[in-house]
Scaffold this motif. Structure first.
Motif, short mmCIF file in Angstrom:
data_model
loop_
_atom_site.label_atom_id
_atom_site.label_comp_id
_atom_site.label_asym_id
_atom_site.label_seq_id
_atom_site.Cartn_x
_atom_site.Cartn_y
_atom_site.Cartn_z
N LYS A 1 28.79 25.32 -13.71
CA LYS A 1 28.24 25.61 -15.22
C LYS A 1 28.12 23.51 -15.84
CE LYS A 1 29.13 29.77 -16.66
NZ LYS A 1 30.16 31.24 -17.54
N GLU A 2 29.41 23.32 -15.45
CA GLU A 2 29.06 22.09 -15.67
C GLU A 2 28.85 20.51 -14.72
OE1 GLU A 2 33.88 21.60 -16.28
OE2 GLU A 2 33.86 22.80 -17.28
N HIS A 3 28.42 20.99 -13.43
CA HIS A 3 28.31 20.04 -12.82
C HIS A 3 27.27 20.55 -11.79
CE1 HIS A 3 31.97 17.97 -13.83
NE2 HIS A 3 32.68 19.54 -13.35
N ASP A 4 25.85 19.56 -12.06
CA ASP A 4 24.72 20.19 -11.25
C ASP A 4 25.13 20.49 -9.62
OD1 ASP A 4 23.80 21.38 -13.33
OD2 ASP A 4 22.37 19.26 -13.59
N ASP A 5 25.90 19.31 -9.33
CA ASP A 5 26.51 18.95 -8.05
C ASP A 5 26.39 20.15 -7.20
OD1 ASP A 5 28.40 18.14 -8.88
OD2 ASP A 5 28.14 16.00 -8.06
N VAL A 6 27.10 20.49 -7.69
CA VAL A 6 27.94 21.55 -6.55
C VAL A 6 27.23 22.25 -6.22
CG1 VAL A 6 29.97 23.80 -7.26
CG2 VAL A 6 30.30 21.54 -8.16
N ILE A 7 28.00 23.11 -4.88
CA ILE A 7 26.50 23.69 -3.68
C ILE A 7 27.86 24.55 -3.34
CG2 ILE A 7 25.01 24.11 -1.79
CD1 ILE A 7 24.07 22.68 -4.13
N VAL A 8 27.58 25.70 -2.89
CA VAL A 8 28.37 26.69 -2.48
C VAL A 8 27.91 27.36 -1.38
CG1 VAL A 8 29.21 28.81 -2.44
CG2 VAL A 8 29.42 27.08 -4.68
N LEU A 9 28.46 27.27 0.11
CA LEU A 9 27.87 27.34 0.99
C LEU A 9 28.96 28.88 1.55
CD1 LEU A 9 28.24 24.38 1.10
CD2 LEU A 9 26.77 24.85 3.41
N ASP A 10 28.00 29.66 2.47
CA ASP A 10 29.37 30.98 2.67
C ASP A 10 28.72 31.46 3.99
OD1 ASP A 10 30.73 33.66 2.63
OD2 ASP A 10 31.08 33.07 0.94
N ALA A 11 29.63 32.30 4.65
CA ALA A 11 28.83 32.70 5.67
C ALA A 11 28.60 34.34 6.49
CB ALA A 11 30.28 31.61 7.08
N ASP A 12 28.14 34.44 5.91
CA ASP A 12 27.88 36.00 5.30
C ASP A 12 29.34 36.89 5.07
OD1 ASP A 12 25.90 38.13 6.13
OD2 ASP A 12 27.02 38.66 7.42
N LEU A 13 29.77 36.82 4.14
CA LEU A 13 30.44 37.17 3.29
C LEU A 13 31.11 36.98 1.72
CD1 LEU A 13 33.54 35.93 5.72
CD2 LEU A 13 33.15 38.44 5.78
N ALA A 14 29.87 36.38 1.05
CA ALA A 14 30.29 36.64 0.23
C ALA A 14 30.74 37.21 -0.72
CB ALA A 14 28.55 36.01 -0.36
N GLY A 15 30.55 38.50 -0.63
CA GLY A 15 31.73 39.63 -1.01
C GLY A 15 33.14 39.92 -1.51
N ALA A 16 32.91 39.51 0.18
CA ALA A 16 35.04 39.53 0.03
C ALA A 16 35.49 37.91 -0.03
CB ALA A 16 35.31 39.26 1.65
N THR A 17 34.67 36.91 0.06
CA THR A 17 34.77 35.90 -0.57
C THR A 17 34.81 35.40 -2.10
OG1 THR A 17 33.38 34.49 -0.12
CG2 THR A 17 34.84 34.27 1.78
N LYS A 18 34.37 36.21 -2.58
CA LYS A 18 34.22 36.24 -4.33
C LYS A 18 33.04 34.89 -4.61
CE LYS A 18 35.97 40.52 -4.55
NZ LYS A 18 35.28 41.19 -5.24
N THR A 19 32.33 34.55 -3.54
CA THR A 19 31.42 33.65 -3.99
C THR A 19 30.17 33.96 -3.97
OG1 THR A 19 30.36 33.53 -1.72
CG2 THR A 19 32.44 31.66 -2.74
N GLY A 20 30.01 35.49 -4.13
CA GLY A 20 29.01 36.00 -4.70
C GLY A 20 28.85 35.92 -6.58
N ILE A 21 29.85 36.00 -6.62
CA ILE A 21 30.11 35.59 -8.46
C ILE A 21 29.24 34.35 -8.51
CG2 ILE A 21 31.69 35.69 -10.49
CD1 ILE A 21 33.98 36.46 -8.77
N PHE A 22 29.18 33.29 -7.70
CA PHE A 22 28.20 31.94 -8.47
C PHE A 22 26.99 32.66 -7.96
CE2 PHE A 22 26.54 28.31 -6.94
CZ PHE A 22 27.08 27.35 -7.92
N GLN A 23 26.91 33.07 -6.90
CA GLN A 23 24.96 33.14 -6.01
C GLN A 23 24.35 34.16 -7.30
OE1 GLN A 23 24.63 36.16 -2.72
NE2 GLN A 23 23.35 35.26 -1.84
N LYS A 24 24.99 34.81 -7.53
CA LYS A 24 24.38 35.41 -9.16
C LYS A 24 24.50 34.53 -10.03
CE LYS A 24 24.97 39.95 -11.50
NZ LYS A 24 25.78 40.73 -12.13
N ALA A 25 25.01 33.51 -10.61
CA ALA A 25 24.51 32.61 -11.32
C ALA A 25 24.55 31.58 -11.30
CB ALA A 25 26.27 32.67 -12.08
#
Length: 314
Positions: A22-46
């Motif tokens: 929300k604060e920084h447009d330069d933040v990019i999140v990468l995942d290796a088919d584990l977005a549900g487990a690592t909880k990066t799926g929360i970022f993916q949805k947003a």
């Protein structure tokens, strides 16, 4: 007595990434088919346009992260610790560490508390691997509050950072107005003069439990939250060594190459204290409920209490 709030630090990681996004447009999140487990799926949805699923190809993911960092983005490459530090070690070393790129590695599911996933996924070697890479910062937050603060600090830090998160929900212990997180600066949670317990990750809470039991026996244990393994707060270690003459390190990691080894490196230069390391004793883990495994491998508060008491009274 009200129930203690418990949150898994991997959950904190996902929520912290959204706040950063929300604060920084330069933040990019990468995942290796584990977005549900690592909880990066929360970022993916947003922020679906700023989330990249690289598939089950962790080495390639680190290369993609390196490329993004080279263009000025701030990538958070996410996977289980076993894969982020283990499988992709060469890429982390050569593609991120060697050129000193601004990549943040979010490693979840570290340690024995991974539980039923068993020995192949219970990475107890990742801290040892990551701290050998020149210029790599290594952070092991103890709870939800600290994990969120660590993610923010990692973004603000220029250079590669390894963030270690857990699967198991752990008590929130840093929820107080005086809490401050600073990379490389340990936090003393309890004063004591007989022995210093230096802990990281979920073991910080277990160390506090042990200290309470020790106090009942008249043993005053200082408890230090060493959330940053590299750079280690050598000043805090030497101060504790001089004050107590006895140090106990506690970590959900192998006793070889982790927090205990880092502390011993400092103490050995001055020979100012005796050190006992508590951790995983050069063995692989096994499948089972997280809580039971922590007890079996003697990483729970009661086991720490017994070991520290014997160490002090020896």
């Amino acid at each position: 007595m009200s129930e203690v709030k418990k949150i898994a630090t991997r959950e904190s990681y996902g929520n912290a990434l959204v706040e950063l996004g929300k604060e920084h447009d330069d933040v990019i999140v990468l995942d290796a088919d584990l977005a549900g487990a690592t909880k990066t799926g929360i970022f993916q949805k947003a922020f679906p346009q700023r989330h990249i699923d690289c598939g089950i190809a962790e080495g390639n993911m680190m290369g993609v992260a390196a490329g993004l960092a080279a263009t000025g983005k701030v990538p958070f490459a996410s996977s289980f610790a076993m894969f982020a530090a283990g499988r992709a070690f060469e890429q982390v070393r050569n593609s991120i560490g060697y050129p000193k790129l601004n990549v943040k590695i979010g490693a979840t599911h570290a340690g024995i508390s991974v539980g039923e996933d068993g020995a192949t996924h219970q990475c107890n070697e990742d801290i040892a691997l990551m701290r050998t890479i020149p210029g790599m910062t290594v952070i092991v937050p103890s709870d939800d509050v600290e994990a969120k603060a660590a993610v923010k600090a990692a973004y603000e830090h220029q250079g590669p950072v390894y963030l270690r998160f857990g699967r198991l929900a752990v008590p929130v212990i840093n929820d107080n107005p005086n809490y401050e997180f600073e990379i490389g600066k340990a936090i003393t949670l309890r004063d004591g003069s007989d022995v210093a317990i230096i802990a990281a990750g979920l073991e910080v809470n277990e160390a506090l439990v042990a200290a309470e039991r020790l106090a009942e026996d008249g043993i005053q244990a200082e408890v230090i939250n060493m959330h940053t393994i590299k750079p280690l707060d050598s000043e805090a270690v030497l101060k504790a060594a001089e004050k107590t003459g006895k140090i106990v390190t506690v970590e959900e990691h192998s006793v070889i190459g982790g927090l205990g080894s880092a502390v011993c490196d400092i103490v050995a230069e001055t020979a100012c204290a005796k050190v006992m390391k508590i951790g995983v004793n050069d063995v692989f883990g096994e499948s089972g409920p997280a809580g039971e495994l922590i007890k079996k491998y003697e990483l729970d508060g009661e086991s720490i209490y017994n070991k520290v008491k014997a160490f002090v009274e020896k």
